[in-house]
Design a protein around this motif. Structure first.
Motif, PDB file in Angstrom:
ATOM      1  N   TYR A 120     -18.039 -17.342  10.406  1.00 37.68           N
ATOM      2  CA  TYR A 120     -17.596 -18.726  10.546  1.00 37.68           C
ATOM      3  C   TYR A 120     -16.075 -18.803  10.400  1.00 37.68           C
ATOM      4  O   TYR A 120     -15.479 -18.089   9.589  1.00 37.68           O
ATOM      5  CB  TYR A 120     -18.255 -19.602   9.472  1.00 37.68           C
ATOM      6  N   ARG A 121     -15.455 -19.666  11.210  1.00 34.09           N
ATOM      7  CA  ARG A 121     -14.021 -19.945  11.081  1.00 34.09           C
ATOM      8  C   ARG A 121     -13.817 -21.448  11.142  1.00 34.09           C
ATOM      9  O   ARG A 121     -14.160 -22.075  12.154  1.00 34.09           O
ATOM     10  CB  ARG A 121     -13.221 -19.337  12.231  1.00 34.09           C
ATOM     11  N   CYS A 122     -13.269 -22.022  10.072  1.00 36.87           N
ATOM     12  CA  CYS A 122     -12.886 -23.435  10.151  1.00 36.87           C
ATOM     13  C   CYS A 122     -11.747 -23.540  11.172  1.00 36.87           C
ATOM     14  O   CYS A 122     -11.156 -22.529  11.562  1.00 36.87           O
ATOM     15  CB  CYS A 122     -12.451 -23.951   8.778  1.00 36.87           C
ATOM     16  N   SER A 123     -11.443 -24.730  11.628  1.00 38.00           N
ATOM     17  CA  SER A 123     -10.429 -24.893  12.676  1.00 38.00           C
ATOM     18  C   SER A 123      -9.069 -24.363  12.234  1.00 38.00           C
ATOM     19  O   SER A 123      -8.338 -23.767  13.034  1.00 38.00           O
ATOM     20  CB  SER A 123     -10.339 -26.347  13.127  1.00 38.00           C
TER      21      SER A 123
ATOM     22  N   ASN B 115      -9.264 -20.607  12.474  1.00 39.30           N
ATOM     23  CA  ASN B 115      -9.316 -20.213  13.882  1.00 39.30           C
ATOM     24  C   ASN B 115      -7.922 -20.267  14.507  1.00 39.30           C
ATOM     25  O   ASN B 115      -7.548 -19.387  15.287  1.00 39.30           O
ATOM     26  CB  ASN B 115     -10.291 -21.100  14.654  1.00 39.30           C
ATOM     27  N   ALA B 116      -7.145 -21.283  14.159  1.00 37.81           N
ATOM     28  CA  ALA B 116      -5.790 -21.430  14.700  1.00 37.81           C
ATOM     29  C   ALA B 116      -4.884 -20.283  14.256  1.00 37.81           C
ATOM     30  O   ALA B 116      -3.931 -19.934  14.955  1.00 37.81           O
ATOM     31  CB  ALA B 116      -5.195 -22.764  14.277  1.00 37.81           C
ATOM     32  N   LYS B 117      -5.167 -19.674  13.116  1.00 36.06           N
ATOM     33  CA  LYS B 117      -4.356 -18.567  12.599  1.00 36.06           C
ATOM     34  C   LYS B 117      -4.895 -17.197  13.025  1.00 36.06           C
ATOM     35  O   LYS B 117      -4.328 -16.171  12.668  1.00 36.06           O
ATOM     36  CB  LYS B 117      -4.294 -18.639  11.083  1.00 36.06           C
ATOM     37  N   THR B 118      -5.999 -17.175  13.767  1.00 41.55           N
ATOM     38  CA  THR B 118      -6.613 -15.926  14.192  1.00 41.55           C
ATOM     39  C   THR B 118      -6.069 -15.531  15.559  1.00 41.55           C
ATOM     40  O   THR B 118      -6.289 -16.247  16.540  1.00 41.55           O
ATOM     41  CB  THR B 118      -8.153 -16.071  14.248  1.00 41.55           C
TER      42      THR B 118
END
Length: 144
Positions: A57-60, A63-66
């Motif tokens: 799971y990735r919170c938003s 996700n933006a930092k991935t």
């Protein structure tokens, strides 16, 4: 959820680095459980050895930092996991095992020549789409 936990899906070095709370919201835990119950647990059972969730799971914010993450990533809805069994050859074999077992999946992605395997599952209609990374994005493939 026999072989996997919600904690595994929340764990992230990037989240720790940036002090991001990556807890799975209760409303998305059903999606994670469905992915595990329908795909990952049966795959782990057949594989016979541990499978590592390298990104769940990735919170938003996470996700933006991935790097390279899609703005519409299924990781943000708890429908996807990047998994590995330790090396490229075995990761490819793991993906083939998933296909041989005819497990349901939405997307199966050969990430960077089998550095890891991305697998997603949607409760309902799954596209059964296979892709691989190429410079600048992804291309559909018909076989591994």
């Amino acid at each position: 959820m026999r072989y996997f936990t919600f904690t595994e899906f929340e764990r992230s070095e990037t989240a720790t680095k940036y002090a991001i709370d990556n807890s799975i919201p209760d409303k998305l835990k059903y999606n994670v459980a469905a992915l595990v119950d329908k795909v990952l647990d049966p795959l782990r059972e057949a594989w016979g050895k541990p499978i590592t969730v390298t990104s769940g799971y990735r919170c938003s914010e996470l996700n933006a930092k991935t790097p390279g993450a899609s703005r519409t990533s299924q990781h943000m809805t708890g429908e996807a996991a990047d998994i590995s069994v330790g090396n490229q050859l075995d990761n490819r074999r793991l993906a083939q095992k998933l296909l041989d077992l005819k497990l349901p999946f939405d997307q199966l992605i050969n990430e960077h020549d089998w550095q890891w395997v991305h697998v997603s599952y949607r409760d309902g209609h799954n596209r059964h789409e296979m892709l691989k990374t190429v410079p600048g994005g992804y291309v559909k493939i018909s076989a591994l």
